[in-house]
Write a protein that holds these residues in place. Structure first.
Motif, PDB file in Angstrom:
ATOM      1  N   GLN A 128      42.382  35.201  37.945  1.00 46.53           N
ATOM      2  CA  GLN A 128      42.934  35.109  36.593  1.00 46.53           C
ATOM      3  C   GLN A 128      42.685  33.731  35.981  1.00 46.53           C
ATOM      4  N   GLU A 129      42.833  32.672  36.771  1.00 47.34           N
ATOM      5  CA  GLU A 129      42.555  31.311  36.278  1.00 47.34           C
ATOM      6  C   GLU A 129      41.130  31.198  35.755  1.00 47.34           C
ATOM      7  N   LEU A 130      40.209  31.875  36.426  1.00 45.94           N
ATOM      8  CA  LEU A 130      38.796  31.840  36.044  1.00 45.94           C
ATOM      9  C   LEU A 130      38.446  32.892  34.993  1.00 45.94           C
ATOM     10  N   GLU A 131      39.454  33.640  34.548  1.00 42.17           N
ATOM     11  CA  GLU A 131      39.295  34.706  33.552  1.00 42.17           C
ATOM     12  C   GLU A 131      38.308  35.781  33.995  1.00 42.17           C
ATOM     13  N   VAL A 132      38.315  36.050  35.291  1.00 44.29           N
ATOM     14  CA  VAL A 132      37.469  37.104  35.866  1.00 44.29           C
ATOM     15  C   VAL A 132      38.020  38.464  35.462  1.00 44.29           C
ATOM     16  N   ASP A 133      37.123  39.361  35.062  1.00 42.93           N
ATOM     17  CA  ASP A 133      37.548  40.732  34.770  1.00 42.93           C
ATOM     18  C   ASP A 133      36.815  41.759  35.630  1.00 42.93           C
ATOM     19  N   THR A 134      35.789  41.300  36.381  1.00 44.17           N
ATOM     20  CA  THR A 134      34.986  42.205  37.214  1.00 44.17           C
ATOM     21  C   THR A 134      34.763  41.572  38.573  1.00 44.17           C
ATOM     22  N   THR A 192      32.899  43.602  55.281  1.00 42.35           N
ATOM     23  CA  THR A 192      33.299  44.532  56.337  1.00 42.35           C
ATOM     24  C   THR A 192      34.814  44.679  56.313  1.00 42.35           C
ATOM     25  N   MET A 193      35.322  45.733  56.677  1.00 42.32           N
ATOM     26  CA  MET A 193      34.761  47.037  56.952  1.00 42.32           C
ATOM     27  C   MET A 193      34.940  47.901  55.701  1.00 42.32           C
ATOM     28  N   THR A 194      33.906  48.682  55.383  1.00 45.13           N
ATOM     29  CA  THR A 194      33.875  49.477  54.153  1.00 45.13           C
ATOM     30  C   THR A 194      35.169  50.226  53.923  1.00 45.13           C
ATOM     31  N   ASN A 195      35.611  50.984  54.918  1.00 41.03           N
ATOM     32  CA  ASN A 195      36.724  51.917  54.758  1.00 41.03           C
ATOM     33  C   ASN A 195      38.092  51.289  54.990  1.00 41.03           C
ATOM     34  N   LEU A 196      38.138  50.032  55.351  1.00 38.48           N
ATOM     35  CA  LEU A 196      39.431  49.384  55.601  1.00 38.48           C
ATOM     36  C   LEU A 196      39.638  48.263  54.579  1.00 38.48           C
ATOM     37  N   CYS A 197      39.232  47.054  54.897  1.00 37.56           N
ATOM     38  CA  CYS A 197      39.499  45.916  54.011  1.00 37.56           C
ATOM     39  C   CYS A 197      38.758  46.008  52.690  1.00 37.56           C
ATOM     40  N   CYS A 198      37.521  46.443  52.701  1.00 38.84           N
ATOM     41  CA  CYS A 198      36.745  46.491  51.458  1.00 38.84           C
ATOM     42  C   CYS A 198      37.257  47.574  50.518  1.00 38.84           C
ATOM     43  N   GLU A 199      37.473  48.768  51.039  1.00 39.27           N
ATOM     44  CA  GLU A 199      37.987  49.851  50.194  1.00 39.27           C
ATOM     45  C   GLU A 199      39.387  49.532  49.691  1.00 39.27           C
ATOM     46  N   THR A 200      40.251  49.021  50.552  1.00 39.10           N
ATOM     47  CA  THR A 200      41.619  48.695  50.133  1.00 39.10           C
ATOM     48  C   THR A 200      41.601  47.630  49.043  1.00 39.10           C
ATOM     49  N   THR A 201      40.798  46.600  49.229  1.00 37.65           N
ATOM     50  CA  THR A 201      40.699  45.545  48.223  1.00 37.65           C
ATOM     51  C   THR A 201      40.160  46.093  46.909  1.00 37.65           C
ATOM     52  N   ALA A 202      39.182  46.984  46.962  1.00 37.88           N
ATOM     53  CA  ALA A 202      38.649  47.598  45.741  1.00 37.88           C
ATOM     54  C   ALA A 202      39.729  48.379  45.000  1.00 37.88           C
ATOM     55  N   ARG A 203      40.504  49.153  45.727  1.00 38.06           N
ATOM     56  CA  ARG A 203      41.568  49.934  45.092  1.00 38.06           C
ATOM     57  C   ARG A 203      42.619  49.026  44.465  1.00 38.06           C
ATOM     58  N   ALA A 212      42.209  45.891  43.518  1.00 38.19           N
ATOM     59  CA  ALA A 212      41.587  45.220  42.377  1.00 38.19           C
ATOM     60  C   ALA A 212      41.634  46.125  41.143  1.00 38.19           C
ATOM     61  N   PHE A 213      41.254  47.383  41.318  1.00 37.23           N
ATOM     62  CA  PHE A 213      41.295  48.349  40.230  1.00 37.23           C
ATOM     63  C   PHE A 213      42.714  48.471  39.675  1.00 37.23           C
ATOM     64  N   ASN A 214      43.697  48.576  40.560  1.00 33.46           N
ATOM     65  CA  ASN A 214      45.091  48.707  40.133  1.00 33.46           C
ATOM     66  C   ASN A 214      45.628  47.443  39.478  1.00 33.46           C
ATOM     67  N   ASN A 215      44.931  46.316  39.681  1.00 36.93           N
ATOM     68  CA  ASN A 215      45.285  45.063  39.010  1.00 36.93           C
ATOM     69  C   ASN A 215      44.405  44.823  37.777  1.00 36.93           C
ATOM     70  N   ASP A 216      43.757  45.896  37.302  1.00 33.01           N
ATOM     71  CA  ASP A 216      42.966  45.885  36.069  1.00 33.01           C
ATOM     72  C   ASP A 216      41.677  45.078  36.133  1.00 33.01           C
ATOM     73  N   PHE A 243      37.749  54.635  41.463  1.00 25.26           N
ATOM     74  CA  PHE A 243      38.106  53.220  41.558  1.00 25.26           C
ATOM     75  C   PHE A 243      36.982  52.236  41.266  1.00 25.26           C
ATOM     76  N   ALA A 244      35.723  52.615  41.471  1.00 30.08           N
ATOM     77  CA  ALA A 244      34.652  51.627  41.416  1.00 30.08           C
ATOM     78  C   ALA A 244      33.335  52.243  40.971  1.00 30.08           C
ATOM     79  N   THR A 245      32.496  51.406  40.407  1.00 34.88           N
ATOM     80  CA  THR A 245      31.108  51.767  40.177  1.00 34.88           C
ATOM     81  C   THR A 245      30.374  51.439  41.473  1.00 34.88           C
ATOM     82  N   VAL A 246      29.837  52.455  42.112  1.00 38.13           N
ATOM     83  CA  VAL A 246      29.136  52.271  43.384  1.00 38.13           C
ATOM     84  C   VAL A 246      27.637  52.261  43.103  1.00 38.13           C
TER      85      VAL A 246
END
Length: 184
Positions: free
Chosen positions: A110-116, A122-133, A135-139, A168-171
């Motif tokens: 937010q400080e950097l005004e990031v929107d994307t 690693t790992m796709t289905n654990l940390c990466c997927e959870t973080t993506a979801r 992030a999406f829920n945080n707009d 949740f994401a553009t893949v």
């Protein structure tokens, strides 16, 4: 790729080096880190660690803790070479799948005004997927690179990509991302 885009490099640590190598993602991620540095865009590295007392459900679930400061906790050498210790954001207090949970990640973005955010690691289905979801829920808009994320099996990887693409994401691939954004 706008000035408001950040690259997230999630848990590319010693513990997951073999998964990253098997997934052939290290070189792709290193090239993205260099690209983001060249464009003066934010790069965030996360490092997961577990509570040595094993108090979290996550720690007990796996019962094989990553201890902060150990070789398993360190960023893998190939990415240490492209890491910019003065400018990259280091999230070293990550103790859940979610890179936002009790870390300064959201406030830094937010400080950097990031929107994307562009998610790799690693790992796709654990940390990466959870973080993506999360992030999406945080707009945040989420771009998830299929060949810059890896996990323990092809089935887990593909299932995560399908779920993320649905809501949740553009893949896209690393190459598709570069073609679309490299000259922007």
């Amino acid at each position: 790729m706008s000035r408001r885009t950040a690259l997230l490099v999630i848990d590319m640590q010693g513990r997951f080096k073999e998964i990253a190598e098997n997934g052939k993602i290290i070189e792709n991620i290193a090239s993205l880190v260099k690209l983001f540095h060249n464009k003066d865009l934010p790069v965030v590295f996360t490092q997961h660690h577990d509570d040595p007392k094993m108090t979290s459900v996550l720690s007990r679930w796996w019962n094989n803790p990553i201890i902060k400061g150990t070789e398993e906790w360190q960023i893998i050498p190939a990415l240490q070479k492209v890491l910019n210790v003065e400018d990259d954001i280091m999230i070293t207090e990550k103790s859940r799948y979610d890179s936002f949970w009790e870390t300064p990640l959201k406030s830094k973005l937010q400080e950097l005004e990031v929107d994307t955010v562009v998610i790799t690691g690693t790992m796709t289905n654990l940390c990466c997927e959870t973080t993506a979801r999360v992030a999406f829920n945080n707009d945040f808009n989420v771009i998830f690179l299929s060949d810059c994320n890896a996990t323990s099996t092809k089935e887990y990887h593909e299932a995560a990509l399908k779920n993320l693409a649905f809501g949740f994401a553009t893949v896209m691939t690393h190459r598709e991302f570069l073609k679309k954004y490299e000259n922007v």
